[in-house]
Design a protein around this motif. Sequence first.
Motif, PDB file in Angstrom:
ATOM      1  N   GLU A   1       9.546 -68.979-106.045  1.00 35.34           N
ATOM      2  CA  GLU A   1      10.747 -68.127-106.030  1.00 35.34           C
ATOM      3  C   GLU A   1      10.406 -66.724-105.542  1.00 35.34           C
ATOM      4  O   GLU A   1      11.158 -66.128-104.758  1.00 35.34           O
ATOM      5  N   ALA A   2       9.273 -66.198-105.986  1.00 34.71           N
ATOM      6  CA  ALA A   2       8.855 -64.863-105.538  1.00 34.71           C
ATOM      7  C   ALA A   2       8.520 -64.869-104.046  1.00 34.71           C
ATOM      8  O   ALA A   2       8.832 -63.908-103.331  1.00 34.71           O
ATOM      9  N   LEU A   3       7.906 -65.950-103.571  1.00 34.90           N
ATOM     10  CA  LEU A   3       7.562 -66.047-102.149  1.00 34.90           C
ATOM     11  C   LEU A   3       8.822 -66.139-101.297  1.00 34.90           C
ATOM     12  O   LEU A   3       8.905 -65.523-100.231  1.00 34.90           O
ATOM     13  N   GLN A   4       9.791 -66.888-101.774  1.00 33.97           N
ATOM     14  CA  GLN A   4      11.053 -67.003-101.041  1.00 33.97           C
ATOM     15  C   GLN A   4      11.753 -65.654-100.950  1.00 33.97           C
ATOM     16  O   GLN A   4      12.303 -65.291 -99.900  1.00 33.97           O
ATOM     17  N   GLU A   5      11.731 -64.915-102.042  1.00 31.50           N
ATOM     18  CA  GLU A   5      12.339 -63.587-102.039  1.00 31.50           C
ATOM     19  C   GLU A   5      11.609 -62.652-101.078  1.00 31.50           C
ATOM     20  O   GLU A   5      12.236 -61.885-100.333  1.00 31.50           O
ATOM     21  N   LEU A   6      10.287 -62.737-101.072  1.00 35.37           N
ATOM     22  CA  LEU A   6       9.489 -61.905-100.178  1.00 35.37           C
ATOM     23  C   LEU A   6       9.763 -62.260 -98.721  1.00 35.37           C
ATOM     24  O   LEU A   6       9.825 -61.378 -97.855  1.00 35.37           O
ATOM     25  N   ALA A   7       9.938 -63.542 -98.450  1.00 35.05           N
ATOM     26  CA  ALA A   7      10.205 -63.992 -97.087  1.00 35.05           C
ATOM     27  C   ALA A   7      11.523 -63.442 -96.554  1.00 35.05           C
ATOM     28  O   ALA A   7      11.702 -63.312 -95.333  1.00 35.05           O
ATOM     29  N   GLY A   8      12.431 -63.100 -97.449  1.00 35.86           N
ATOM     30  CA  GLY A   8      13.717 -62.557 -97.026  1.00 35.86           C
ATOM     31  C   GLY A   8      13.628 -61.162 -96.440  1.00 35.86           C
ATOM     32  O   GLY A   8      14.543 -60.721 -95.733  1.00 35.86           O
ATOM     33  N   SER A   9      12.528 -60.453 -96.724  1.00 33.03           N
ATOM     34  CA  SER A   9      12.403 -59.090 -96.223  1.00 33.03           C
ATOM     35  C   SER A   9      11.160 -58.872 -95.361  1.00 33.03           C
ATOM     36  O   SER A   9      10.938 -57.766 -94.874  1.00 33.03           O
ATOM     37  N   CYS A  10      10.355 -59.924 -95.172  1.00 38.50           N
ATOM     38  CA  CYS A  10       9.113 -59.788 -94.401  1.00 38.50           C
ATOM     39  C   CYS A  10       9.054 -60.833 -93.290  1.00 38.50           C
ATOM     40  O   CYS A  10       9.545 -61.956 -93.457  1.00 38.50           O
ATOM     41  N   THR A  11       8.434 -60.473 -92.193  1.00 42.74           N
ATOM     42  CA  THR A  11       8.302 -61.393 -91.067  1.00 42.74           C
ATOM     43  C   THR A  11       6.982 -62.146 -91.098  1.00 42.74           C
ATOM     44  O   THR A  11       6.805 -63.112 -90.356  1.00 42.74           O
ATOM     45  N   GLN A  12       6.052 -61.721 -91.923  1.00 44.69           N
ATOM     46  CA  GLN A  12       4.758 -62.385 -92.041  1.00 44.69           C
ATOM     47  C   GLN A  12       4.315 -62.344 -93.496  1.00 44.69           C
ATOM     48  O   GLN A  12       4.471 -61.316 -94.163  1.00 44.69           O
ATOM     49  N   LEU A  13       3.778 -63.462 -93.977  1.00 47.84           N
ATOM     50  CA  LEU A  13       3.419 -63.584 -95.382  1.00 47.84           C
ATOM     51  C   LEU A  13       1.949 -63.927 -95.553  1.00 47.84           C
ATOM     52  O   LEU A  13       1.402 -64.775 -94.849  1.00 47.84           O
TER      53      LEU A  13
ATOM     54  N   GLY B   1       4.129 -58.939 -95.649  1.00 49.70           N
ATOM     55  CA  GLY B   1       4.200 -59.054 -97.100  1.00 49.70           C
ATOM     56  C   GLY B   1       3.043 -59.823 -97.693  1.00 49.70           C
ATOM     57  O   GLY B   1       2.458 -60.700 -97.047  1.00 49.70           O
ATOM     58  N   CYS B   2       2.690 -59.501 -98.925  1.00 53.07           N
ATOM     59  CA  CYS B   2       1.639 -60.211 -99.649  1.00 53.07           C
ATOM     60  C   CYS B   2       2.157 -60.608-101.029  1.00 53.07           C
ATOM     61  O   CYS B   2       2.607 -59.754-101.805  1.00 53.07           O
ATOM     62  N   LEU B   3       2.108 -61.908-101.308  1.00 55.78           N
ATOM     63  CA  LEU B   3       2.402 -62.402-102.651  1.00 55.78           C
ATOM     64  C   LEU B   3       1.087 -62.468-103.410  1.00 55.78           C
ATOM     65  O   LEU B   3       0.135 -63.121-102.974  1.00 55.78           O
ATOM     66  N   ALA B   4       1.016 -61.781-104.545  1.00 55.81           N
ATOM     67  CA  ALA B   4      -0.220 -61.684-105.331  1.00 55.81           C
ATOM     68  C   ALA B   4       0.012 -62.314-106.702  1.00 55.81           C
ATOM     69  O   ALA B   4       0.956 -61.941-107.408  1.00 55.81           O
ATOM     70  N   LEU B   5      -0.848 -63.248-107.084  1.00 53.29           N
ATOM     71  CA  LEU B   5      -0.638 -64.051-108.283  1.00 53.29           C
ATOM     72  C   LEU B   5      -1.776 -63.873-109.284  1.00 53.29           C
ATOM     73  O   LEU B   5      -2.953 -63.995-108.938  1.00 53.29           O
ATOM     74  N   HIS B   6      -1.426 -63.606-110.534  1.00 49.17           N
ATOM     75  CA  HIS B   6      -2.395 -63.347-111.594  1.00 49.17           C
ATOM     76  C   HIS B   6      -2.961 -64.639-112.175  1.00 49.17           C
ATOM     77  O   HIS B   6      -2.583 -65.745-111.788  1.00 49.17           O
ATOM     78  N   GLY B   7      -3.838 -64.486-113.151  1.00 46.39           N
ATOM     79  CA  GLY B   7      -4.521 -65.620-113.752  1.00 46.39           C
ATOM     80  C   GLY B   7      -3.847 -66.160-115.003  1.00 46.39           C
ATOM     81  O   GLY B   7      -2.832 -65.635-115.483  1.00 46.39           O
ATOM     82  N   PHE B   8      -4.447 -67.213-115.562  1.00 49.24           N
ATOM     83  CA  PHE B   8      -3.945 -67.910-116.746  1.00 49.24           C
ATOM     84  C   PHE B   8      -3.940 -66.971-117.944  1.00 49.24           C
ATOM     85  O   PHE B   8      -4.966 -66.401-118.317  1.00 49.24           O
ATOM     86  N   GLY B   9      -2.764 -66.810-118.545  1.00 51.23           N
ATOM     87  CA  GLY B   9      -2.639 -65.938-119.708  1.00 51.23           C
ATOM     88  C   GLY B   9      -2.663 -64.463-119.393  1.00 51.23           C
ATOM     89  O   GLY B   9      -2.665 -63.633-120.297  1.00 51.23           O
ATOM     90  N   GLY B  10      -2.681 -64.112-118.101  1.00 49.25           N
ATOM     91  CA  GLY B  10      -2.805 -62.717-117.703  1.00 49.25           C
ATOM     92  C   GLY B  10      -1.530 -62.123-117.161  1.00 49.25           C
ATOM     93  O   GLY B  10      -0.419 -62.546-117.510  1.00 49.25           O
TER      94      GLY B  10
END
Length: 230
Positions: free
Chosen positions: A76-88, A19-28
């Motif tokens: 919170e998004a990372l925790q949710e992703l960790a529930g379905s992925c074995t590697q982050l 899994g990959c958690l992808a985070l946007h920028g300020f105001g974006g």
Amino acid sequence: MAIAARSSDPVFVRGGPVGCLALHGFGGSPAEIGPILTALAARGLTVSAPLLPGHGATGPALAETRFRHWIRGAEEALQELAGSCTQLHLLGFSMGALIALHLAARRDVGSVCALAAPVLLDDPHALSGRLARYMRGGPPPTALRSLVRLARLVRRELVHVRAPVLAMQGDRDRWIAPDSGAYLVRHVSGTARLCLLEGRGHFVGLERGRDEVAAQVADWITVRAIGCRP
């Protein structure tokens, strides 16, 4: 599946166990890195790109949020992703890169890709003029000061980042200090590589050459992902 270039919606694409958690920028929004999200999903990764608190058309106004709220949304998004992925793995653009580095300083992840990370940001007025043209109504001063405090926090935390880090930065980026990427790779504890993109500005995920950037990011993550090779 192509990620819409103008949508402010969060993105979640279910793929394999990496899994990959992808985070946007300020105001974006996640649309700022849409082509990269599309490339990651095409490699079979599970991709989560949340809309952080205070951003987009819904939720509290950006002026009412601080960096702790943005971090909490990412956690919170990372925790949710960790529930379905074995590697982050973590990917962040601009402010999102700061948050990705903050998360990497506190937990084990497979890798970090930091795009245009403003790690040397120390003056809330430095970005104000540019953001006024980019954000409707201009940047909320309180949120902008909180962004500066986030950058200062991350500078102190870089020594705790042990995951491999790829820092990508345009050589014509006028939004952040020119030495930001070099500072980042010097101060993390893990292996790190700086990729300077010739002729690119701040929005490296959307500008000319975005497909090349997307492929580089996808290669970086998949080469480091167990059981997932490009």
